[in-house]
Design a protein around this motif. Structure first.
Motif, PDB file in Angstrom:
ATOM      1  N   ARG A  19       0.833  -1.208   0.000  1.00  0.00           N
ATOM      2  CA  ARG A  19       0.000   0.000   0.000  1.00  0.00           C
ATOM      3  C   ARG A  19       0.871   1.262   0.000  1.00  0.00           C
ATOM      4  O   ARG A  19       0.559   2.254  -0.657  1.00  0.00           O
ATOM      5  N   ARG A  20       1.965   1.211   0.743  1.00  0.00           N
ATOM      6  CA  ARG A  20       2.874   2.367   0.749  1.00  0.00           C
ATOM      7  C   ARG A  20       3.511   2.563  -0.622  1.00  0.00           C
ATOM      8  O   ARG A  20       3.689   3.687  -1.088  1.00  0.00           O
ATOM      9  N   ARG A  23       0.979   4.046  -2.978  1.00  0.00           N
ATOM     10  CA  ARG A  23       0.784   5.476  -2.727  1.00  0.00           C
ATOM     11  C   ARG A  23       1.848   6.305  -3.446  1.00  0.00           C
ATOM     12  O   ARG A  23       1.550   7.316  -4.078  1.00  0.00           O
ATOM     13  N   GLU A  26       1.240   6.095  -7.244  1.00  0.00           N
ATOM     14  CA  GLU A  26       0.075   6.881  -7.649  1.00  0.00           C
ATOM     15  C   GLU A  26       0.338   8.380  -7.555  1.00  0.00           C
ATOM     16  O   GLU A  26      -0.315   9.173  -8.232  1.00  0.00           O
ATOM     17  N   ASP A 229       2.671   6.396  10.138  1.00  0.00           N
ATOM     18  CA  ASP A 229       2.826   7.426   9.122  1.00  0.00           C
ATOM     19  C   ASP A 229       3.534   8.642   9.696  1.00  0.00           C
ATOM     20  O   ASP A 229       2.928   9.690   9.874  1.00  0.00           O
TER      21      ASP A 229
END
Ligand code: ASP
Ligand code: MG
Length: 401
Positions: A19-20, A23, A26, A229
């Motif tokens: 997922r990181r 990110r 994207e 985060d």
């Protein structure tokens, strides 16, 4: 982006790491990812080899232990594809990451990154198996335990990356070990040089070799947590740091032992007679002090070696007692090396004095001192490790508010 073993320890964590990555991709970045084996896997593989062959063929050891990273790379690529991100895995030989022939502890010699670069610019995320490369004889070679960090930095250099983010289970580099000083602070920015000293003097977040590589190639590193985060610690060129602390951190190493040779002959060649045989016996010597000889005939020589080398060092010195000519050999493993580090030392006076005064105020005896341009190390009794580090941390104004 590099993910260590704990950050890819199971399928959920691989998904979290993916997922990181997604990110970053994207957000429009070209991303190369380096992965370690899932936590515990490399140890398991090493133990399979040990149980099969006592004195093993290092090339086959490499064939076995490099496989952990291959699994993670494939799984991470699959996970990203599931998320709709274009991604593929790369093994060391496919890039190729060329190493020398020292199997089990190989060094990276060159990474022709054109293939990889092409794919990155087409928007494909690269998931590279860390820790492995290919030898001149076309055999898989591993880089030594913990070597994925080195893969990441070398790849970042070869790709001319903006940054190399090392995701791990701590959220950055601290002013000292937070288990000893709860008020230790996370360092926002630290220079390569200071980080190199921190790593080689006992801070275990990054491998010394990986920091060295980053320094030589000007790679900007970030150490950060894969579970939170938060911004991590940036390891950058000194010029990038505006507000420089005089002392950036305090490191310690319990892996030291002290040897003193009492009344060795004070004549030319004596240091060579002591340290030559030690070097032949592969004993790593660290701090060395020779005192002046009051009578011009005899002097004392004190030095430190790693604790694991102590017995071998003592045996070696006893075996060469005739050439060295000493009265007595004293060995003490109950010592710790405490070091304060900071590039600000170059331009500030009194930094060493603060260390000596602080230790003296606590009644701690300094046994050996050594310095470089940006660090001061003292050897003290291991019993005072915590006391010394806490007092120094306060004295240099490093405690968190
Ligand atoms: N998997 C290898 C090891 O455990 C390399 C790494 O994780 O950096 O040593
Ligand atoms: Mg690791």
């Amino acid at each position: 982006m590099k993910f260590g073993g704990t950050s890819v320890a199971d399928l959920d964590r691989i998904e979290n790491a993916a997922r990181r990555v997604a990110r970053e991709a994207e957000a429009g970045n070209e991303v190369a990812v380096v992965v370690s084996a899932m936590a515990g896997v490399t140890n398991q593989l090493v133990s399979y080899v040990d149980q099969t062959s006592r004195i093993y063929d290092a090339r086959e050891y490499d064939a076995v232990v490099s496989s952990g990273e291959q699994v993670t790379a494939g799984l991470m690529a699959l996970r990203l594809q599931e998320m709709g991100i274009s991604a593929r895995s790369w093994q060391g030989w496919q890039i190729p990451i060329r190493t020398n022939e020292v199997h089990g502890k190989a060094r990276i010699e060159e990474i022709p990154a054109d293939n990889l670069d092409d794919r990155l610019s087409q928007g494909e995320v690269a998931i590279v198996a860390g820790f492995q490369g290919i030898s001149p004889r076309n055999r898989i070679a591993t880089l030594g335990r913990g070597g994925s960090d080195t893969t990441a930095v070398a790849l970042a250099a070869a790709l001319n990356a903006d940054r190399c983010d090392i995701y791990t289970d701590v959220d950055g580099v601290y002013t000292t070990d937070p288990r000893i000083v709860p008020r230790a602070r996370k360092i926002e920015k630290i220079s390569h040089e200071e980080m190199l000293e921190m790593a080689s003097l006992g801070a275990k977040v990054l491998q010394t070799r990986c920091v060295e590589l980053a320094m030589n190639h000007g790679v900007r590193l970030q150490v950060l947590s894969s579970f939170e985060d938060l911004p991590g610690t940036l390891v950058v060129d000194e010029d990038e740091i505006v507000e420089q602390q005089v002392v950036s951190g305090i490191a310690y190493s319990r892996d030291e032992a002290k040897i003193t040779l009492i009344r060795v002959a004070d004549k030319p060649g004596i240091a060579a007679a002591i340290f030559g045989p030690l070097s032949d016996a592969a004993v790593n010597v660290d701090m060395i002090v020779q005192s002046v000889s009051p009578d011009g005939e005899r002097t004392d020589m004190t030095f430190t070696v790693t604790k694991t080398d102590l017995d071998r060092a003592v045996e070696t010195l006893k075996a060469h007692a005739d050439e060295i000519e000493y009265d007595q050999l004293l060995a003490d493993a109950n010592v710790v090396k405490v070091s304060v580090i900071g590039v600000g030392m170059r331009s500030h006076t009194g930094v060493a004095q603060t260390m000596f005064q602080t230790l003296s105020d606590k009644g701690i005896n300094i046994q050996v001192i050594s310095t470089s341009e940006i660090k001061i190390s003292t050897l003290i009794s291991e019993d005072y490790t915590e006391l010394a580090i806490r007092a120094l941390h306060t004295a240099y104004g490093l405690d968190a508010e």
